[in-house]
Design a protein around this motif. Sequence first.
Motif, PDB file in Angstrom:
ATOM      1  N   ASP A  59      20.221 -16.470  11.268  1.00 17.92           N
ATOM      2  CA  ASP A  59      20.767 -14.772  11.183  1.00 17.92           C
ATOM      3  C   ASP A  59      20.522 -15.034   9.763  1.00 17.92           C
ATOM      4  O   ASP A  59      21.278 -14.965   9.396  1.00 17.92           O
ATOM      5  N   ASP A  63      22.044  -9.733  11.729  1.00 15.60           N
ATOM      6  CA  ASP A  63      21.853  -8.574  13.236  1.00 15.60           C
ATOM      7  C   ASP A  63      20.654  -8.794  14.693  1.00 15.60           C
ATOM      8  O   ASP A  63      20.673  -8.299  15.786  1.00 15.60           O
ATOM      9  N   ARG A  64      22.070 -10.583  14.889  1.00 20.09           N
ATOM     10  CA  ARG A  64      21.403 -11.502  15.979  1.00 20.09           C
ATOM     11  C   ARG A  64      19.789 -11.792  16.628  1.00 20.09           C
ATOM     12  O   ARG A  64      19.797 -11.522  17.787  1.00 20.09           O
ATOM     13  N   THR A  65      18.849 -11.313  15.611  1.00 19.94           N
ATOM     14  CA  THR A  65      17.674 -11.961  15.951  1.00 19.94           C
ATOM     15  C   THR A  65      17.345 -12.797  14.373  1.00 19.94           C
ATOM     16  O   THR A  65      18.107 -13.724  13.165  1.00 19.94           O
ATOM     17  N   GLU A  66      17.071 -13.848  14.947  1.00 21.58           N
ATOM     18  CA  GLU A  66      16.484 -15.264  14.169  1.00 21.58           C
ATOM     19  C   GLU A  66      15.039 -14.584  13.432  1.00 21.58           C
ATOM     20  O   GLU A  66      14.694 -13.704  13.645  1.00 21.58           O
ATOM     21  N   ASP A  67      16.037 -14.461  12.356  1.00 27.04           N
ATOM     22  CA  ASP A  67      15.427 -14.872  11.162  1.00 27.04           C
ATOM     23  C   ASP A  67      14.713 -16.679  10.265  1.00 27.04           C
ATOM     24  O   ASP A  67      14.672 -17.797  11.225  1.00 27.04           O
ATOM     25  N   GLY A  98      12.880 -11.566  11.227  1.00 24.75           N
ATOM     26  CA  GLY A  98      12.474 -11.750  13.065  1.00 24.75           C
ATOM     27  C   GLY A  98      12.690 -10.167  13.447  1.00 24.75           C
ATOM     28  O   GLY A  98      13.610  -9.535  13.547  1.00 24.75           O
ATOM     29  N   GLN A  99      11.742  -9.931  14.209  1.00 32.41           N
ATOM     30  CA  GLN A  99      11.123  -8.605  14.598  1.00 32.41           C
ATOM     31  C   GLN A  99      11.426  -9.232  15.934  1.00 32.41           C
ATOM     32  O   GLN A  99      11.176  -9.658  16.522  1.00 32.41           O
ATOM     33  N   LYS A 100      11.657  -7.747  16.365  1.00 27.35           N
ATOM     34  CA  LYS A 100      12.245  -7.750  18.331  1.00 27.35           C
ATOM     35  C   LYS A 100      10.150  -7.799  19.377  1.00 27.35           C
ATOM     36  O   LYS A 100      10.819  -8.475  19.976  1.00 27.35           O
ATOM     37  N   ASP A 101       9.193  -8.036  18.793  1.00 26.91           N
ATOM     38  CA  ASP A 101       8.274  -8.224  18.923  1.00 26.91           C
ATOM     39  C   ASP A 101       7.556  -9.765  18.894  1.00 26.91           C
ATOM     40  O   ASP A 101       6.586 -10.566  19.510  1.00 26.91           O
ATOM     41  N   GLY A 102       8.722 -10.444  18.375  1.00 27.77           N
ATOM     42  CA  GLY A 102       7.948 -11.902  18.075  1.00 27.77           C
ATOM     43  C   GLY A 102       7.780 -11.973  16.222  1.00 27.77           C
ATOM     44  O   GLY A 102       7.482 -13.513  16.014  1.00 27.77           O
ATOM     45  N   TYR A 104       6.892 -11.220  12.311  1.00 25.32           N
ATOM     46  CA  TYR A 104       8.824 -11.766  11.201  1.00 25.32           C
ATOM     47  C   TYR A 104       7.363 -11.158   9.996  1.00 25.32           C
ATOM     48  O   TYR A 104       6.104  -9.959  10.086  1.00 25.32           O
TER      49      TYR A 104
END
Length: 216
Positions: A59, A63-67, A98-102, A104
């Motif tokens: 992260d 934002d708790r999304t994997e980058d 990383g974006q919500k749709d998987g 980048y």
Amino acid sequence: MKSSILLLLLIFSFNVSFSQQKTIVEKHDTFNKKINIGNEKLKSFIPKDYEAIAQKKGDLNLDRTEDCIMVLRKVTEETTSNMNEGKPDKRIVLLLLGQKDGSYKLAYKNQNAAYCIDCGGVFGDPFSGISIKNGYFSIEHKIAGGHHWEQIITFKFNKAKNNWFLYKDHFINYILNTSNDPNADALIADVDKLKTVKDFGEISFQNFNIYSKKGY
């Protein structure tokens, strides 16, 4: 007789030193090989004639999304990079969010954040990896041989400015430990320099330059 004993001690000391150095070098030689990027969405960020040598996920922007961070090199760098003449084949460091749709999104890239393949002089490639933890990330270098050193450069995410800034630059130079204690470390720090924001000011990731003594 004394001279013979002294000579034997010198030979023994050299062999121990060489053995310790060789062990560390062999460990270091496992770094910086081409890696397989399984994710097709990540592969799309690798330009023609480049390949990935490091990939780390975590992260980056809290934002708790994997980058992801990737380090890329020219496929020809082993034969075309020439730091001695001031013409290094520079590596590209990519910060990918990383974006919500998987997918980048490229946040920033920097060609001056990771040392080139021959920036370690006769001991070769100093780049050793990347780490990420809770909005911080570090680019790590080390050299082991007749000359031992490591440098860890850390950046911190600034949520208000939506960017990463140089947080600390830690350089350590090592020498062989002459202690007779069998449990003593083989190497001890000779130089230990830690620079922080109070030393270098505000330097964004995209403006950081490892090839400059100032850092920007």
